[in-house]
Design an enzyme around this catalytic site. Structure first.
Site, PDB file in Angstrom:
ATOM      1  N   SER A  46      28.051  45.995 -68.603  1.00 51.39           N
ATOM      2  CA  SER A  46      26.989  46.617 -67.803  1.00 51.39           C
ATOM      3  C   SER A  46      26.394  45.610 -66.830  1.00 51.39           C
ATOM      4  CB  SER A  46      25.857  47.121 -68.697  1.00 51.39           C
ATOM      5  OG  SER A  46      26.319  48.100 -69.559  1.00 51.39           O
ATOM      6  N   GLU A 200      17.457  49.223 -80.207  1.00 51.39           N
ATOM      7  CA  GLU A 200      16.760  48.831 -81.426  1.00 51.39           C
ATOM      8  C   GLU A 200      15.337  49.391 -81.445  1.00 51.39           C
ATOM      9  OE1 GLU A 200      18.135  46.554 -79.228  1.00 51.39           O
ATOM     10  OE2 GLU A 200      19.998  46.755 -80.370  1.00 51.39           O
TER      11      GLU A 200
HETATM   12  I1  8IG Z   1      22.191  46.855 -71.056  1.00 50.43           I
HETATM   13  O1  8IG Z   1      18.133  46.216 -75.376  1.00 50.43           O
HETATM   14  C1  8IG Z   1      21.529  46.754 -72.926  1.00 50.43           C
HETATM   15  N1  8IG Z   1      22.357  46.902 -73.942  1.00 50.43           N
HETATM   16  N2  8IG Z   1      21.444  46.780 -78.469  1.00 50.43           N
HETATM   17  N3  8IG Z   1      19.759  46.488 -76.907  1.00 50.43           N
HETATM   18  C2  8IG Z   1      21.061  46.719 -77.212  1.00 50.43           C
HETATM   19  N4  8IG Z   1      22.004  46.863 -76.287  1.00 50.43           N
HETATM   20  C3  8IG Z   1      21.610  46.779 -75.027  1.00 50.43           C
HETATM   21  C4  8IG Z   1      20.298  46.560 -74.637  1.00 50.43           C
HETATM   22  C5  8IG Z   1      19.309  46.403 -75.640  1.00 50.43           C
HETATM   23  N5  8IG Z   1      20.273  46.554 -73.299  1.00 50.43           N
END
Ligand code: 8IG
Length: 279
Positions: A46, A200
């Site tokens: 991402s 989370e």
């Molecule tokens: I982009 O805050 C992204 N991926 N687990 N937690 C988790 N995965 C993520 C987060 C996040 N932001």
């Protein structure tokens, strides 16, 4: 009596099945790209979708769903192609834009298929990128952070059977040093892989902090384990796209993640290209 060799698909029960599928994918990529062997592989997470654009000349683009064992990703901001790139230094890079996440429920073999394909394609170095949540409030959205180690909170492994792989210095200190030569301001941290797909709770973020995590995400750790098993040298780098839940007063949104990636694009593209050039 002569008999024709029966055409047998790999037995999915066999421990070697994932590696046979990876070899088939690598053979397909060699044919489709015209490049018999690659040197470096990159997995784009991402926010990193455009980050490979400065690495070199794209000589071939292969739709991921045409390659054995790969499927098209479903998440906005992820790219479903595999590209072959020729760097100015003459290295061949395989850019995997099609990550399979653990939360897709396709199994751990599918999650690490790209990594095993990279190894079967001849790669020696694997660059794992991701977008993640940050636990350090000093890391504003858009901050790239080197991964120094991980905590695997998925309760599973990509390895099967008695495969006791040492994970000391999983994230190559040599490659982290190379990155800091390019950008001495880069911080590093421990990445915790949660299963996802939900983010989370604030309590889980505090738990992650207490057990030593600096970054929380849904990828990378399982891939890094498979990479070490396959003999690849691993470079991991996260883009903090949001402060983890409860660290910031603002709730998380996928739009925020996409926007942080867009804003950080030029910096992380330059960074990745400069690191690749030094490998
Ligand atoms: I982009 O805050 C992204 N991926 N687990 N937690 C988790 N995965 C993520 C987060 C996040 N932001």
């Amino acid at each position: 009596m002569t008999t024709t060799e029966p055409v047998t698909a790999p037995d999915p029960e066999s421990p070697s099945a994932p590696f046979q599928l990876a070899q088939a994918a690598a053979d397909h990529l060699a044919r489709a790209t015209g490049v018999p062997s690659h040197d470096i592989a990159l997995v784009l997470g991402s926010g990193w979708g455009a980050a490979a654009d400065l690495i070199g000349e794209v000589t071939a683009t292969v739709p991921a769903d045409e390659v054995p064992g790969f499927s098209a990703p479903a998440v906005e901001g992820h790219v479903g192609t595999i590209r072959s790139v020729l760097t100015p230094e003459g290295k061949r890079a395989l850019v995997l834009g099609a990550r399979t996440h653990y939360y897709e429920g396709k199994g751990v073999r599918a999650v690490v298929h790209g990594v095993r394909t990279a190894a079967a394609a001849g790669c020696r170095v694997l660059v794992l990128t991701n977008g993640c949540g940050g636990l350090n409030p000093a890391w504003q959205p858009g901050t790239p952070v080197l991964i120094s180690d991980h905590i695997n909170l998925t309760a599973t492994s990509p390895l099967e059977g008695p495969t006791f792989v040492d994970l000391t210095d999983l994230y190559s200190s040599r490659l982290r040093d190379v990155a800091r030569e390019v950008d001495p301001t880069l911080d590093e941290g421990v990445y915790a892989q949660f299963p996802g797909p939900h983010y989370e709770t604030p309590a889980e973020v505090q738990y992650a902090k207490r057990i030593g995590a600096d970054l929380v995400g849904m990828s990378t750790a399982l891939e890094a384990i498979a990479a070490r098993h396959a003999g690849l040298e691993v470079f991991g780098i996260s883009l903090v796209t949001n402060l983890a839940a409860g660290i910031s007063p603002v709730p998380l949104s996928h739009e925020e993640v996409i926007e942080a990636g867009r804003a950080a694009g030029p910096r992380i593209s330059r960074l990745l290209a400069d690191v690749i050039a030094k490998l």
